[in-house]
Scaffold this motif. Structure first.
Motif, PDB file in Angstrom:
ATOM      1  N   SER A 166       0.962  -1.511   0.044  1.00 31.36           N
ATOM      2  CA  SER A 166       0.247  -0.112   0.074  1.00 31.36           C
ATOM      3  C   SER A 166       0.875   1.543  -0.272  1.00 31.36           C
ATOM      4  CB  SER A 166      -0.448   0.183   1.287  1.00 31.36           C
ATOM      5  OG  SER A 166      -0.569  -0.636   1.666  1.00 31.36           O
ATOM      6  N   VAL A 167       2.260   1.048   0.436  1.00 23.79           N
ATOM      7  CA  VAL A 167       2.707   2.678   0.638  1.00 23.79           C
ATOM      8  C   VAL A 167       4.048   2.514  -0.084  1.00 23.79           C
ATOM      9  CG1 VAL A 167       4.078   4.157   2.010  1.00 23.79           C
ATOM     10  CG2 VAL A 167       1.715   2.461   3.115  1.00 23.79           C
ATOM     11  N   VAL A 168       4.823   1.758  -0.139  1.00 21.33           N
ATOM     12  CA  VAL A 168       5.887   1.439  -1.103  1.00 21.33           C
ATOM     13  C   VAL A 168       6.047   0.809  -2.155  1.00 21.33           C
ATOM     14  CG1 VAL A 168       7.903  -0.257  -0.068  1.00 21.33           C
ATOM     15  CG2 VAL A 168       7.161   0.390   1.657  1.00 21.33           C
ATOM     16  N   LEU A 169       5.102   0.230  -2.558  1.00 18.10           N
ATOM     17  CA  LEU A 169       5.480  -0.362  -4.265  1.00 18.10           C
ATOM     18  C   LEU A 169       4.222   1.029  -4.761  1.00 18.10           C
ATOM     19  CD1 LEU A 169       5.428  -2.498  -6.116  1.00 18.10           C
ATOM     20  CD2 LEU A 169       3.103  -3.323  -5.684  1.00 18.10           C
ATOM     21  N   PRO A 170       3.404   2.093  -4.393  1.00 21.04           N
ATOM     22  CA  PRO A 170       3.102   3.106  -5.546  1.00 21.04           C
ATOM     23  C   PRO A 170       4.364   3.829  -5.413  1.00 21.04           C
ATOM     24  CG  PRO A 170       1.704   3.031  -3.483  1.00 21.04           C
ATOM     25  CD  PRO A 170       2.898   1.994  -3.750  1.00 21.04           C
TER      26      PRO A 170
END
Length: 871
Positions: A250-254
């Motif tokens: 939810s945070v790192v991949l985007p």
């Protein structure tokens, strides 16, 4: 006195004199700084410290009134002061260090960072005390104007973070970090904040990370400076491992997706490498729907981008293909494979015959980057073989492997040589496909390539010789027709170079050859070469490596006649050689014989020639023999070898009484004490020597098996039947494994054929079976009769001189000379008059010191550092 220069050398022309004047001027210039560097009396007085001061007082004084070099010395000595007196050091010295570091130079700052880190690792004080006393000093100098100093303090801080408690981390590091990461701060401050955030993630729970750390991470990922974005992107891997899979998605991949489309090349590269390293975290949907399109786009644009992108892509391609293996369509699979093949030949199409001096620097730099790409491709070859399946290697990757092995650049061939063993293991039964490439790399003109290949040469040759369905020894050599010429050429090339370590390593790896090629091939192609190296090479480690390998060749030699010839050469050319250097190598060889062969073998052939060197005229030889004597004594068994023990004691006694060299005499005295403390091994197994005796018995069994196999081969050849080598290989492997042996089957010692035809036929059928059933009790209970037989010959044949010893022993050796010293159940045709070796196992007379070859020569001392030959 040096001779006066010749008339031709004394040139007094004007040009020559002008040259001499220039040389003198240069010498004057060189000497000036030396004179200026001398200290004046005032400076010496200022540098002088009262000798009565203690360590703490001296440190305080030097930090207060000393010069920079003295202060740096005190800071470098800070870990020692902390070990000796931590309380006083913290109370009196550390405040002075804090004051000095405010105005200190680069050298003192770097020294302080290293000292603080050393104190942390040595745990001289508790973590609480360390944080209270040192942490603020470290934080104060994180943003030093010198980048090297700032990095040194940062490395120290990152190590401190690993051990600090959470509360200290929150108040002393995390809270101030909020302000340090703002855009209003310097770029250096924000870069430091990125690295600290990457380390802090593993120290806090997910809730704290989500509330306090992730907002800072997002802010730094959107920083206006590409350096900060790239630095923060590289820390996302550590952050993802600390926050778990859900927050990573939810945070790192985007953030990674956005950074992969960044305008900065270094930022896109960092995002790509981070994605590859995090492939294991993402599920199949994320890989196929999000990551795979990004990777495809990155690969397609890589040839149009900077070469540094290609270098990174080629390095991570194997890991990338492995991580995405399950989601590739056949078309995508083929596309990535073709992309890899294209990278493997990148830059080779531009090869031409121009001189490097004529090529522009830009082209040269580009070719170096292309070489790095191909080197990375060679590194990833094992992963790509797994990617295509080893069964498809010949169709898909053999041509690429061939190109990498013949690449014009040494770093590429060096890397493929390192990977050669992994490739061989993966191909398994298909290893025959790369036989030619093995020969090519063995014959490579670069010794670096050869050095990389021989690290796993025994394993590679083992795979080559046993690969496929057939592993019978007759079928091994035809599959490697060029192996022996390639190995000999590689050794000669290494010997001709100055890289003696490569030569030494290659000779050590040759010890595997008895398991690869036949005994005759070793004897005719390699054994004499080992002798030549031992006799002529000037490098001691190389000579010792050749000596040990020769002993292994002898250990597995299949023909008695060849074994006896090698033993005779060792004794005559080394043990009785004219050069004392050769006699020293003979003692090295004796040490290897003791290690590799049974005790009976050493006593039979090498015991007396070795102790004969107690009369050597060169002190160094006698000295080396003294060091070896405890190992020599360990080969004796009581009471059977009592006569050899008496001869050993007589030689040592003569050394004690007649030795004139003080260094040798001192070693003799120490050796005598050690010999007296040694406990002798008995014929029967003892608890304290059980493992050694069992190992020695297994060695004797193998030596007996060699004799029986040779006899069996001769008999089968006479009958016109082929020899089954597979049977021998299986029996040798079985013998190496300790097993419970039957206790009721007696030993039958190989000897002349029985006069009874039926008995002879029965012996022929049961030779291999009987060699497996040699037991402990049969060995040790049946030595007597054989020794009695040996004593008749030994007593008559033995002469005390070393030369006579070698001659008589070689003349009297028969096909039984490798026979064990323990049997009473002899064939009916065995005669007590059968000649046996005279160098052991008998009641031969003790050595007469007066009849030794060197008795008339005064002992000459040759120091261990010098090499005096032909004494």
């Amino acid at each position: 006195m040096h001779p006066p220069p010749s008339a031709a050398a004394m040139d007094f022309s004007q040009n020559s004199l002008f040259g001499y004047t220039e040389d003198l001027q240069e010498l004057t210039i060189i000497e000036r700084p030396v004179r200026r560097s001398l200290k004046t009396p005032e400076e010496i007085e200022r540098l002088t410290v009262d000798e009565d001061l203690g360590d703490i007082e001296r440190a305080v004084y030097l930090l207060s009134a000393g010069q920079d070099i003295q202060g740096t010395s005190v800071i470098a000595n800070l870990p020692f002061l902390m070990r000796q007196n931590p309380a006083e050091t913290l109370r009196r010295v550390l405040p002075k260090v804090r004051e000095v570091l405010h105005v200190a130079g680069v050298e003192m700052q770097l020294t302080a960072a290293v000292s603080f880190l050393t104190i942390l690792h040595e745990e001289s004080v508790s973590i609480h005390t360390y944080a209270h006393s040192f942490l603020q000093i470290i934080l104060l100098h994180l943003e030093h104007r010198d980048a090297g100093v700032s990095n040194a303090w940062l490395e120290t801080l990152l190590s401190v973070i690993e051990v600090l408690p959470k509360e200290t981390l929150r108040h002393e590091i995390l809270n101030p970090l909020v302000s340090k990461a703002q855009l209003s701060q310097t770029v250096q401050s924000r870069l430091v904040s990125c690295k600290i955030l990457g380390k802090l993630t593993n120290k806090f729970d997910a809730h704290t990370i989500k509330r306090e750390i992730l907002p800072l991470v997002k802010s730094l990922c959107q920083d206006v400076e590409y350096e900060v974005r790239s630095c923060m992107c590289r820390q996302l891997e550590n952050i993802a491992q600390g926050i778990g899979t859900d927050l990573t998605k939810s945070v790192v991949l985007p953030e990674l997706i956005e950074l992969s489309r960044d305008e900065g090349c270094s930022v896109r590269l960092a995002a790509f490498e981070t994605l590859v390293n995090l492939l294991d975290i993402f599920d199949t949907d994320d890989r196929s729907q999000t990551i795979l399109p990004l990777v495809k786009s990155f690969c397609e644009k890589s040839f149009k981008a900077d070469e540094s992108i290609l270098i990174s892509l080629s390095f991570h391609l194997g890991k990338l293909c492995h991580g995405l293996y399950g989601i590739f369509t056949p078309d995508q699979h083929l596309r990535f494979l073709e992309f890899y093949k294209k990278l493997c030949t990148l830059g080779l199409q531009q090869e031409n015959g121009h001189n490097e001096n004529q090529i522009p620097p830009q082209i040269l730099e580009q070719e170096k980057k292309y070489t790095s790409v191909r080197k990375n491709c060679a590194y990833n070859l094992p992963a790509m073989i797994v990617f295509v399946d080893p069964k498809n290697f010949q169709l898909e990757l053999y041509s690429t492997f061939f190109c990498l092995c013949h690449d014009p650049e040494v770093p590429v061939r060096y890397t493929i040589a390192i990977c050669f063993y992994e490739v061989s293991k993966l191909l398994n039964s298909g290893v025959y496909l790369i036989h030619k490439e093995l020969i090519t790399l063995l014959q490579d003109e670069s010794l670096e390539v050869l050095d990389a290949l021989i690290d796993h040469l025994p394993e590679i040759l083992e795979l080559m010789s046993t690969g496929g369905e057939s592993s019978i020894q007759e079928n091994k050599l035809p599959s490697l027709p060029d192996l022996i010429p390639a190995l000999t050429a590689a050794e000669q090339r290494a010997a001709a170079s100055l890289k003696w370590r490569t030569h030494e390593k290659l000779l050590q790896k040759y010890a595997c050859l008895p398991h690869i090629i036949s005994s005759d091939q070793i004897y005719y192609r390699f054994l004499q070469r080992m002798f030549t190296i031992m006799m002529t090479n000037k490098v001691l480690p190389v000579q010792k490596a050749a000596s040990r390998t020769l002993c292994i060749f002898l250990r597995y030699n299949r023909k008695q006649e060849q074994r006896l010839e090698v033993i005779q050469k060792l004794i005559e050319q080394l043990g009785q050689g004219k050069s004392y250097w050769n006699r020293l190598r003979f003692l090295d060889t004796c040490e290897f014989i003791i290690e590799l062969f049974s005790k009976s073998f050493f006593c039979k052939y090498f015991f007396l020639p070795a102790i004969e060197l107690t009369h050597d005229p060169v002190a160094n030889v006698r000295m080396k023999l003294c060091y070896l004597l405890p190992k020599v004594k360990s080969t004796l068994k009581i009471p059977e070898d009592k006569h050899l023990l008496q001869q050993l004691e007589m030689c040592v006694r003569k050394l004690l009484c007649q030795e004139k060299d003080k260094d040798v005499l001192a070693i003799v005295k120490r050796t005598v004490l050690e010999l007296d403390r040694m406990e002798m091994s008995m014929d029967a197994f003892q608890n304290k020597f059980y493992e050694k005796d069992l190992l020695d018995q297994e060695k004797e069994r193998e030596e007996l098996l060699l004799l029986e196999m040779e006899q069996l081969e001769k008999e089968k050849q006479q009958e016109g039947r082929p020899v089954n080598e597979k049977t021998f290989e299986k029996k040798r492997r079985d013998i190496k494994t300790p097993t419970a042996l039957p206790k009721s089957i007696p030993i039958a010692v190989p000897g002349p054929s029985s006069s009874t035809p039926s008995a002879s036929k029965e012996i022929k059928k049961s030779k291999l079976i009987r060699s497996q059933s040699i037991n402990n009790q049969a060995f040790h209970a049946k030595y007597g009769n054989l020794d009695k037989c040996a004593s008749k010959t030994s007593t008559a044949a033995y002469t005390p001189s070393a030369s006579g010893l070698a001659k008589t022993s070689m003349i009297s050796l028969t096909d039984d000379s490798f026979r064990t010293r323990n049997a009473t159940s002899l064939p009916p045709s065995f005669s007590p008059n059968t000649p046996l070796p005279s160098t052991s196992r008998g009641t031969g007379n003790s050595v007469d010191p007066k009849s030794s070859g060197g008795k008339d020569l005064p002992p000459r001392k040759a120091t261990l550092k010098s090499r005096k030959s032909n004494p």
